[in-house]
Enzyme design. Structure first.
Site, short mmCIF file in Angstrom:
data_model
loop_
_atom_site.label_atom_id
_atom_site.label_comp_id
_atom_site.label_asym_id
_atom_site.label_seq_id
_atom_site.Cartn_x
_atom_site.Cartn_y
_atom_site.Cartn_z
N ASP A 100 0.82 -1.21 0.00
CA ASP A 100 0.00 0.00 0.00
C ASP A 100 0.86 1.26 0.00
OD1 ASP A 100 -2.34 -1.52 0.05
OD2 ASP A 100 -2.27 -1.69 2.23
N HIS B 224 5.43 21.20 4.91
CA HIS B 224 4.17 21.40 4.19
C HIS B 224 3.36 20.11 4.27
CE1 HIS B 224 6.84 19.65 1.12
NE2 HIS B 224 5.75 19.23 0.48
N HIS C 139 5.56 14.04 2.81
CA HIS C 139 6.19 14.75 3.93
C HIS C 139 5.44 14.57 5.25
CE1 HIS C 139 9.18 17.11 1.56
NE2 HIS C 139 8.35 16.76 0.60
N ASP D 77 15.93 21.15 -1.93
CA ASP D 77 15.14 20.43 -2.93
C ASP D 77 15.91 20.45 -4.25
OD1 ASP D 77 13.22 19.56 -4.75
OD2 ASP D 77 11.83 21.22 -4.39
N HIS E 252 -0.79 22.50 -16.38
CA HIS E 252 -0.08 22.13 -15.15
C HIS E 252 1.29 22.78 -15.13
CE1 HIS E 252 1.24 19.87 -11.69
NE2 HIS E 252 2.31 19.45 -12.35
N SER F 141 4.93 22.72 -12.47
CA SER F 141 5.56 22.00 -11.36
C SER F 141 5.56 22.84 -10.09
CB SER F 141 7.00 21.63 -11.74
OG SER F 141 7.66 21.02 -10.65
N HIS G 284 8.25 22.53 -8.09
CA HIS G 284 9.66 22.45 -7.69
C HIS G 284 10.53 23.36 -8.54
CE1 HIS G 284 9.03 18.89 -5.08
NE2 HIS G 284 8.10 18.59 -5.97
N HIS H 48 15.35 15.42 -1.54
CA HIS H 48 14.16 15.26 -2.37
C HIS H 48 14.54 15.04 -3.83
CE1 HIS H 48 10.14 15.81 -4.02
NE2 HIS H 48 9.66 15.76 -2.78
N ASP I 276 1.26 -3.17 4.20
CA ASP I 276 0.31 -3.94 3.39
C ASP I 276 -0.89 -4.25 4.26
OD1 ASP I 276 -1.08 -5.56 1.71
OD2 ASP I 276 0.51 -7.01 1.38
#
Length: 587
Positions: free
Chosen positions: A49, A72, A77, A194, A363, A365, A367, A389, A442
Site C-alpha cells: 500500500d 508542508h 512529507h 530540494d 499544469h 511544477s 519544484h 528530495h 500492506d
C-alpha cells in the site's frame, strides 16, 4: 550514536528516492525530525500500500526526540507521521493547513496518548528542545510551503522544504526573499535543498499561468468539464472554482482525498467558494452539462480512483459522454505513465476530449528549476550543501550545480538513507551510518512484508505457481499414489497435458531414486523434487514458476511437538514454504 558537541544531519529518507522524506537534526541531548513522509509503491512492490522510512533509530533515541517539524502538507512529507505517532507520542509543529491535513489523517489511526499538534506561523521563532527554529515562507504546489531555519551550536542549517520561487502564487503570499537574504547575511552553515527539477533549465512557470490556460479551456468547452489534479493542490482547485464561477458553472468535488483535503482547506480559509458554488456530485444530472464542473482524483491513473472508474463506466454518479472535456492538470509521477495512458485512452474511447501533457499549459511544477536553485544558493550563501528530495541523478547533478556556484566539491554531501554528516568547529565530516531503509505497509501489516515476500510476489505475478502433490509412506518415502499437479498463472492445464505428464514422470524418477538411496526426512524430499521439477520446467518452457511441492506423509503419527496439520482425509500434510535461499537454484 553518542550525542556530543557535534551537530548531525541524518538522512532517513528522501535522498536517492523521491518520497518518504525524513531528515533528523541532532545536537547535545536533542533531536528533531524535519518531515515524516511516505512513498507510494511502484510495479516492483506488488500488493504494497505505502512505503515508510525505517523508524528504528528514532525509537532507539526516543528520549532525545524533541519533536517533528513539518515543511508542508504533502503525503511524502506527512504521510508517515501517523504510523510514527502510533508508536511514539511527539510534539508536531507546522502551519494551520499542514496540521489540519495531518489531523484529518490521524482520525483514521490510533496515535499514542500524549502527542501534540502545535501551530506555528510563518516567520515565527520557536524553540524545540535545544533548537531555535523559524519557518520561512517559500512557494510550492500547496499553500503554506515552508523552509526551515535551524539554529544550532554549529551555525544555522536551512532546509528549503519543497520549493519554487513563484511570485504570483494562488491563495497564499509569495516567497519571503528578504528573510532568505537576511539568513544568508547572518550566515548559513549548510543548505539542504530540494533538487527534483535540477535537470530543467530556466525558471519554473507560475501557477498563474495555469489560470490563463484554464480560462481558455472553460470558455471553449461545450459540455461538462472534468478536472483532475493532485488533491493537495489547493491553489489549482481554487482556480478551477474561480473559472467555473466566471462561466456560470457549479462545481462538484469527488474522490475521497479530494473531498477530505478540500473540506479542510475550506474550513481553514485556504479555499474559498461562495454559497451555492459547490454542489453534491449526485446532483450534477439536474443541471445542463454546460453548467457543470467536476473536480476529481485520478490524475495518476490509479485503478480505484474516481477518474479511472469514470473511464471504465463504473463510477456511481458520473458517466463519460460525448461533449465532456477532461483536463489532466498534473504531471505523471515516474512509474505511473502506463496507468495514465490507459485512462486517457479509455476517456477518448468514451467520447471525451482530453487535454493533457506538458505542452497543454494546464499544469506547472511545484519544484524549482535550475535558475531558482541557483538563486536559493545565492540568497543563503551556505558553506556546505546537501541535496534532498531527489533520485540519485538529481543529487549528483545538484552537486555539480553547487560547484558552479562556487561551493567546492568536498563541501557538497550526497547522502543515502542512514548516512550522517557531522558539523564541528566549522568543518563537516561523514559520520557513522545509522539504521535506515524502507518499511512496507500492506493492509494492517507494517513491516511484515519484506524483500523475501516481495520477491515471491514478483515471481508469482510474472511466472505463476506450480504445485506437485505427493502422497508418500512416512518411513520409506515410497510414493503411494501417482503425483497430482496443480498450477495457476503458469500454463493452462487442459492444453499442457504433455508437459504435465513429463513433470509427473520426473517426480516419479526423483522420488524413486530418493527411496532407493534409503529415504530420509520429507523436507529433504521436498528440496529434491523442487529442484528437479524447476529445472525440467525451465528446460521445457524457459520459465521459472514458483515450485511448491506438497508432501503428504502417511504412516506413524508425527511427534506431538510438530503439531501436524490435519487434512480432510485425516492424512498429515507438510507444505514446503520458500525462504530467502529457496530461489538460488532458479534465479
Amino acid at each position: 550514536m553518542i550525542f556530543d558537541d557535534a551537530v548531525r544531519v541524518i538522512s532517513l529518507g528522501g535522498m536517492g528516492d523521491i518520497g518518504k522524506n525524513m531528515t533528523l537534526i541532532a545536537q547535545r541531548d536533542s533531536m528533531i525530525a524535519v518531515d515524516c513522509g511516505l512513498m507510494f509503491p511502484d510495479e516492483e512492490h506488488p500488493g504494497v500500500d505505502v512505503i515508510l522510512p525505517d523508524f528504528t533509530y528514532v525509537m532507539e533515541n526516543a528520549e532525545k526526540m524533541a519533536g517533528v517539524v513539518l515543511t508542508h502538507g504533502h503525503e511524502d512529507h506527512i504521510g508517515g507521521l501517523p504510523y510514527l505517532l502510533e508508536e511514539l507520542p511527539l510534539k508536531v509543529y507546522g502551519t494551520a493547513l499542514t496540521l489540519g491535513l495531518l489531523e484529518a489523517k490521524l482520525a483514521e489511526y490510533h496515535p499514542a496518548d500524549g502527542y501534540e499538534l502545535i501551530e506555528v506561523a510563518p516567520g515565527e521563532r520557536f524553540t524545540v528542545g535545544d533548537f531555535d527554529l523559524e519557518l520561512v515562507r517559500v512557494s510550492h504546489s500547496i499553500p503554506d510551503g515552508m523552509g526551515l531555519a535551524i539554529r544550532t551550536v554549529a551555525g544555522t542549517i536551512f532546509h528549503t522544504g519543497d520549493f519554487k520561487f513563484d511570485q504570483t502564487p494562488i491563495g497564499c503570499p509569495g516567497p519571503d526573499f528578504g528573510r532568505l537574504a537576511e539568513l544568508g547575511i547572518e550566515g548559513v552553515v549548510c543548505l539542504l535543498s530540494d533538487c527534483t527539477n535540477v535537470e530543467r533549465r530556466g525558471y519554473c512557470p507560475s501557477e498563474a499561468v495555469v489560470g490563463e490556460t484554464l480560462r481558455r479551456v472553460f470558455r471553449d468547452a461545450p459540455g461538462r468539464i472534468i478536472v483532475t489534479t493532485f488533491a493537495s493542490n489547493v491553489g489549482r482547485v481554487q482556480q478551477v472554482i474561480d473559472q467555473s464561477l466566471a462561466c456560470g458553472r457549479h462545481v462538484a468535488i469527488t474522490g475521497r482525498s479530494m473531498e477530505r483535503i478540500s473540506a479542510t482547506a475550506q474550513r481553514l480559509g485556504y479555499l474559498n467558494a461562495p454559497e451555492g458554488a459547490l454542489i453534491d456530485i449526485r446532483d450534477i444530472d439536474d443541471l445542463p452539462p454546460e453548467r457543470v464542473t467536476v473536480v476529481t482524483t485520478g490524475s495518476q491513473g490509479e485503478p480505484l480512483s474516481a477518474l479511472s472508474r469514470m473511464s471504465r463506466g463504473s463510477h456511481r454518479h458520473v458517466r463519460i459522454q460525448e461533449g465532456d472535456t477532461v483536463v489532466m492538470s498534473a504531471s505523471p509521477i515516474p512509474g505511473n505513465e502506463s496507468l495514465i495512458w490507459r485512462t486517457i485512452n479509455r476517456l477518448f474511447a468514451e467520447g471525451a476530449r482530453v487535454i493533457y501533457g506538458s505542452d497543454s499549459g494546464v499544469h506547472v511544477s511545484g519544484h524549482a528549476y535550475r535558475e531558482e536553485l541557483k538563486l536559493m544558493l545565492s540568497l543563503t550563501k551556505p558553506q556546505f550543501a546537501i541535496p534532498v528530495h531527489g533520485d540519485q541523478r538529481h543529487l549528483v547533478l545538484y552537486a555539480d550545480l553547487a560547484c558552479e556556484m562556487g561551493i567546492s566539491r568536498d563541501r557538497v554531501f550526497i547522502l543515502r538513507p542512514g548516512a550522517t554528516v557531522e558539523f564541528r568547529n566549522e568543518k563537516a565530516y561523514r559520520g557513522p551510518n545509522v539504521p535506515a531503509g524502507s518499511v512496507n505497509v500492506d493492509g494492517l501489516g507494517v513491516g511484515d512484508v519484506g524483500d523475501v515476500v516481495i520477491n515471491d510476489r514478483q515471481i508469482l505475478a510474472s511466472e505463476g505457481i506450480f504445485l506437485p502433490v505427493l502422497v508418500i509412506e512416512r518411513d520409506t518415502c515410497q510414493l503411494l499414489a501417482p503425483p497430482e499437479i496443480y498450477s495457476r498463472g503458469f500454463v493452462y492445464m487442459d492444453e499442457s497435458v504433455e508437459l504435465i505428464d513429463q513433470a509427473k514422470e520426473r517426480i516419479l524418477q526423483t522420488v524413486t531414486a530418493f527411496h532407493e538411496e534409503g529415504g530420509g526426512e520429507p523436507d529433504a524430499l521436498y528440496d529434491r523434487v523442487k529442484s528437479a521439477v524447476g529445472k525440467l520446467l525451465y528446460e521445457l518452457t524457459e520459465r521459472r514458476p514458483m515450485v511448491l511441492p506438497v508432501i503428504m506423509p502417511v504412516g506413524e503419527e508425527a511427534p506431538e511437538e510438530e503439531e501436524p496439520v490435519e487434512a480432510d482425509d485425516e492424512t498429515e500434510i507438510q507444505v514446503g514454504l520458500a525462504d530467502d535461499e529457496d530461489f538460488e537454484d532458479l534465479l
